[in-house]
Design an enzyme around this catalytic site. Structure first.
Site, short mmCIF file in Angstrom:
data_model
loop_
_atom_site.label_atom_id
_atom_site.label_comp_id
_atom_site.label_asym_id
_atom_site.label_seq_id
_atom_site.Cartn_x
_atom_site.Cartn_y
_atom_site.Cartn_z
N CYS A 173 0.84 -1.19 0.00
CA CYS A 173 0.00 0.00 0.00
C CYS A 173 0.88 1.25 0.00
O CYS A 173 2.01 1.23 0.46
CB CYS A 173 -0.94 0.09 1.19
SG CYS A 173 -1.92 -1.38 1.44
N ARG A 183 2.88 0.49 -5.39
CA ARG A 183 2.82 -0.20 -4.10
C ARG A 183 1.52 -0.99 -3.91
O ARG A 183 1.34 -1.66 -2.88
CB ARG A 183 2.96 0.80 -2.96
CG ARG A 183 4.25 1.60 -3.02
CD ARG A 183 4.32 2.58 -1.88
NE ARG A 183 4.52 1.91 -0.64
CZ ARG A 183 5.71 1.60 -0.11
NH1 ARG A 183 6.80 1.94 -0.74
NH2 ARG A 183 5.80 0.99 1.03
N TRP A 195 -2.97 -2.53 -1.49
CA TRP A 195 -2.69 -3.92 -1.85
C TRP A 195 -3.30 -4.74 -0.72
O TRP A 195 -2.83 -4.70 0.41
CB TRP A 195 -1.19 -4.16 -1.95
CG TRP A 195 -0.85 -5.54 -2.43
CD1 TRP A 195 -0.84 -5.99 -3.72
CD2 TRP A 195 -0.48 -6.66 -1.62
NE1 TRP A 195 -0.48 -7.31 -3.76
CE2 TRP A 195 -0.26 -7.75 -2.48
CE3 TRP A 195 -0.32 -6.85 -0.25
CZ2 TRP A 195 0.12 -9.01 -2.03
CZ3 TRP A 195 0.06 -8.10 0.21
CH2 TRP A 195 0.28 -9.17 -0.68
N ASN A 216 -0.56 1.39 5.90
CA ASN A 216 0.20 0.43 5.10
C ASN A 216 0.82 -0.56 6.08
O ASN A 216 1.51 -0.15 7.01
CB ASN A 216 1.29 1.20 4.33
CG ASN A 216 2.35 0.30 3.73
OD1 ASN A 216 2.09 -0.86 3.43
ND2 ASN A 216 3.54 0.82 3.53
N GLY A 217 0.57 -1.86 5.90
CA GLY A 217 1.15 -2.87 6.79
C GLY A 217 0.10 -3.81 7.33
O GLY A 217 -1.00 -3.91 6.78
N GLU A 236 13.85 -17.67 -13.32
CA GLU A 236 13.45 -16.28 -13.59
C GLU A 236 12.51 -16.24 -14.81
O GLU A 236 11.51 -15.52 -14.81
CB GLU A 236 14.70 -15.42 -13.81
CG GLU A 236 14.46 -14.01 -14.32
CD GLU A 236 13.65 -13.11 -13.39
OE1 GLU A 236 13.31 -13.54 -12.26
OE2 GLU A 236 13.31 -12.00 -13.80
N LYS A 283 8.77 -14.78 -14.55
CA LYS A 283 8.29 -13.69 -15.41
C LYS A 283 7.01 -14.11 -16.13
O LYS A 283 6.04 -13.37 -16.18
CB LYS A 283 9.33 -13.36 -16.47
CG LYS A 283 10.38 -12.36 -16.35
CD LYS A 283 10.26 -11.06 -15.73
CE LYS A 283 10.02 -11.07 -14.26
NZ LYS A 283 11.10 -10.62 -13.42
N GLU A 314 3.95 -14.51 -13.71
CA GLU A 314 3.42 -13.31 -13.05
C GLU A 314 2.71 -12.37 -14.00
O GLU A 314 1.80 -11.65 -13.58
CB GLU A 314 4.49 -12.58 -12.24
CG GLU A 314 5.50 -11.80 -13.03
CD GLU A 314 6.53 -11.11 -12.14
OE1 GLU A 314 6.15 -10.51 -11.13
OE2 GLU A 314 7.72 -11.17 -12.48
N HIS A 364 14.32 -36.68 -12.18
CA HIS A 364 13.98 -37.03 -10.80
C HIS A 364 12.53 -36.68 -10.46
O HIS A 364 12.17 -36.56 -9.30
CB HIS A 364 14.94 -36.35 -9.83
CG HIS A 364 16.36 -36.76 -10.05
ND1 HIS A 364 16.82 -38.01 -9.72
CD2 HIS A 364 17.41 -36.12 -10.63
CE1 HIS A 364 18.09 -38.12 -10.07
NE2 HIS A 364 18.46 -36.98 -10.62
N LYS A 412 4.57 -3.64 -6.53
CA LYS A 412 5.99 -3.49 -6.84
C LYS A 412 6.86 -3.54 -5.58
O LYS A 412 7.99 -3.99 -5.63
CB LYS A 412 6.19 -2.15 -7.56
CG LYS A 412 7.58 -1.90 -8.07
CD LYS A 412 7.82 -2.63 -9.35
CE LYS A 412 9.25 -2.50 -9.83
NZ LYS A 412 9.69 -3.69 -10.57
C1 F6R Z 1 9.33 -10.29 -10.04
C2 F6R Z 1 9.57 -9.27 -9.03
C3 F6R Z 1 9.62 -9.68 -7.61
C4 F6R Z 1 10.68 -8.87 -6.85
C5 F6R Z 1 10.59 -9.19 -5.35
C6 F6R Z 1 11.67 -8.45 -4.57
O1 F6R Z 1 9.35 -9.76 -11.33
O2 F6R Z 1 9.71 -8.12 -9.35
O3 F6R Z 1 9.83 -11.04 -7.47
O4 F6R Z 1 11.93 -9.17 -7.36
O5 F6R Z 1 9.33 -8.82 -4.87
O6 F6R Z 1 11.51 -7.08 -4.67
P1 F6R Z 1 12.70 -6.10 -4.36
O7 F6R Z 1 13.74 -6.31 -5.40
O8 F6R Z 1 12.11 -4.73 -4.43
O9 F6R Z 1 13.22 -6.44 -2.99
#
Ligand code: F6R
Length: 607
Positions: free
Chosen positions: A2, A27, A74, A98-99, A479, A483, A486, A502, A602
């Site tokens: 948030c 956020r 969020w 927020n929290g 990764e 990607k 998500e 396995h 984010k």
């Molecule tokens: C995936 C992504 C997340 C962040 C994770 C850590 O694309 O962006 O998996 O990498 O939430 O976030 P930070 O780097 O801000 O600690």
């Protein structure tokens, strides 16, 4: 997560709150709301979904007032609908949060017994009623807020506003970040300096356990006992512009295309290309004396750490433990006195990463952080900040921050290798030269986007995808899967190619494409054997390789994406681009919200 904002201003505040919330949407974007005080009365507008819905509502039903608070959500407690959207009200008080209030259930019961009823399913509403109950007992606003704050357990950043007082917001921080912004005859509160950038870049960050009384012309910070505390006022750096998409359809597309440039900036910060050496760093430890390196991070940043394990161990002969921060923080890891710890984070605010940092700090381990937001809490609490120079990353799926994290970590591995005498100066020069070529190769790979778009069009028809890789391509496979899931919501898994037999091999059929990341490296032939195993079971292979690999891979593929041959050390950086593009185009074909995928945010400031 948030985002929260508060303004005690001298012009109509509603549009300013919305402007700040736009910058905080990274956020969370489940719902948004603002409240103001006008003619002494509290009023609010809230809307489910993105900020644009709140904006529409405000166009139809504007809110007056020179003081206000705002929130972009969020969801943690309660579905993302209008009733659960902030600000939350009790009699005479409005609150944004927020929290997570961990003791909210018992507080709720206590307040219910006192006759309070709840309109939302949120934990935040208890804070509103706690303050409201003090006000109803005749306690003045600031003291009412302080008494309520003392009852809270958990993580919170709060902004609290009162009926009848158009010159007061109380803020508090325990966990998630909160900053005071200083204006001329106006004051601000915000989750970060980016939110406040249109109004001021003069910022005071609260520390955990701080609460603040903010008025137009003054502010005062206290600890939970009510003692005044002093916090440094500082100029925030370069956040005053609102980043736009340029000619791109999405921020993610723009950020993918920025990579040659930001990788170059980042590498140049750590490497002296002219002399072929890594630049000296003011580190709180000596790489030569370390017996271990601990790396902790979340999500994509964790995977960057995992790639670097191969570099540090292979080049510098330095053993590395890499952990997911949410596991590390509670595992009671014994830490060597001769170790150092690195924390990797784009936002610098990730709650689990921050908690891991504090765990290591308490054990006396020197701390380095690889962060993109230089004024973040993780950066501020580290002994040394090792910045990624990616610039603001807006797309929720991390792209350029990841390759910049890899660039920093590769440079550090070379530095460590040289410091530990594990490589000669000739080898160091060769590695620095190789790294300097990463931006050029990244630019070449972006030219493959036509072919990758074609593959993505096909991929969009499937429900499941498997990614495989060995060595540094194993974290890269994870990764790629992360990607893809998500932003396209296709179920994807990343596996070490050798692990296939396995268990996961049971999944292989023609309904599950297998994407194999396999440059022609030291274990290419082993990966080819794994591809044979997939092909023998009717699996459809998409191979991402280089010219040599394409010539030597003796397997039929659904598609082969051929990158240029390149030095081994830069392959993880450059191979990140095709997997990002693949996820991006697949999501575009699926019609998902690429920059703000469902359920995500984010910056993850809750655990
Ligand atoms: C995936 C992504 C997340 C962040 C994770 C850590 O694309 O962006 O998996 O990498 O939430 O976030 P930070 O780097 O801000 O600690």
């Amino acid at each position: 997560m948030c985002g929260i904002v508060g303004i005690v201003g001298h012009s109509p505040v509603a549009p300013l709150l919305v402007e700040a919330l736009k910058r905080l949407e990274y956020r969370g974007y489940d719902s948004a709301g603002i409240a103001t005080v006008e003619h002494g009365e509290l009023a609010r507008r809230r809307a489910e979904g993105k900020l644009v819905n709140l904006q529409r509502k405000l166009d139809g039903e504007p809110l007056g007032g020179l003081i206000g608070i705002g929130h972009t959500r969020w969801a943690t407690h309660g579905v993302p609908n209008e009733t659960n959207a902030h600000p939350h009200f009790s009699d005479g008080v409005a609150i944004v949060h927020n929290g997570i209030i961990e003791n909210f259930a018992e507080l709720r019961e206590e307040l219910k017994k006192d006759g309070y009823s709840f309109t939302s399913q949120t934990d935040t509403e208890v804070v509103a009623h706690l303050v409201g109950r003090e006000l109803a007992a005749g306690v003045p606003p600031v003291e009412a807020a302080h008494r309520a704050l003392k009852r809270l357990e958990g993580a919170f950043a709060l902004a609290i506003m009162f009926r009848g007082d158009e010159d007061l917001i109380v803020g508090a921080r325990n966990g998630p970040p909160l900053a005071v912004g200083h204006g001329k005859g106006e004051m601000f509160l915000g989750s970060d300096a980016i939110a406040l950038a249109p109004f001021t870049n003069s910022i005071t960050y609260l520390e955990d356990g701080d609460w603040v009384v903010v008025r137009r012309n003054e502010f005062a910070i206290f600890d939970m006992e009510g003692n005044p505390v002093k916090r440094k006022r500082q100029q925030s750096l370069g956040t005053s512009f609102m980043v736009d998409k340029g000619n791109h359809r999405h921020f993610m597309e723009k950020e993918i295309h920025e990579q040659p440039e930001v990788i170059a900036h980042t590498l140049a910060h750590y490497l002296d290309f002219a002399n072929g050496t890594s630049r000296p760093l003011d580190l709180p430890f000596d790489f030569a004396k370390l017996d271990r390196l601990t790396i902790s991070a979340c999500g994509t940043a964790y995977l960057a750490g995992l790639v670097s394990k191969y570099w540090f161990e292979r080049l510098a002969k330095l053993p590395v433990d890499v952990d997911i921060a949410s596991e590390f923080r509670y595992r009671e890891v014994p830490l060597s006195t001769k170790s150092a710890a690195f924390f990797v984070s784009q936002s610098g605010e990730t709650a689990d990463t921050l908690a891991s940092l504090r765990y290591c700090k308490a054990a006396g381990v020197p701390i380095g952080s690889i962060v993109n937001v230089r004024e973040s809490t993780i950066a501020r609490e580290s002994d040394v900040t090792l910045p990624t120079l990616a610039g603001p990353e807006i797309g929720v799926a991390s792209t350029k921050a990841f390759t910049c994290q890899l660039s920093v970590l590769a440079s550090l591995a070379v530095r460590a290798a040289a410091a530990r005498g594990a490589i000669s100066s000739e080898e160091e020069r060769a590695m620095v030269r190789s790294l300097s070529e990463a931006p050029r190769y990244a630019a070449q790979v972006l030219k493959l986007d036509g072919q990758i778009e074609k593959v993505a069009r096909e991929l969009a028809h499937y429900k499941h995808v498997l990614y495989l890789g060995r060595d540094t391509n194993y974290p890269l496979a994870m990764e790629g899967a992360l990607k893809l899931k998500e932003i396209s919501y296709i179920h994807a898994e990343g596996y070490a190619a050798g692990e296939l037999k396995h268990g996961p091999i049971a999944l292989i059929d023609e309904q599950m494409p297998v994407i194999v990341i396999a440059p022609h490296d030291r274990i290419f032939e082993k990966t080819v054997s794994n591809m044979q195993e997939v092909a023998a079971r009717g699996g459809k292979i998409i191979l991402i390789t280089d010219t040599k690999g394409a010539a030597r891979a003796t397997v039929d593929t659904m598609e082969t994406i051929v990158l240029p041959d390149m030095p081994e050390i830069i392959a993880p950086i450059v191979y990140a681009l095709p997997i990002q593009l693949l996820a991006y185009y697949t999501a575009v074909f699926m019609g998902t919200d690429v920059d703000q995928p469902r359920n995500l945010a984010k910056s993850v400031t809750v655990e």
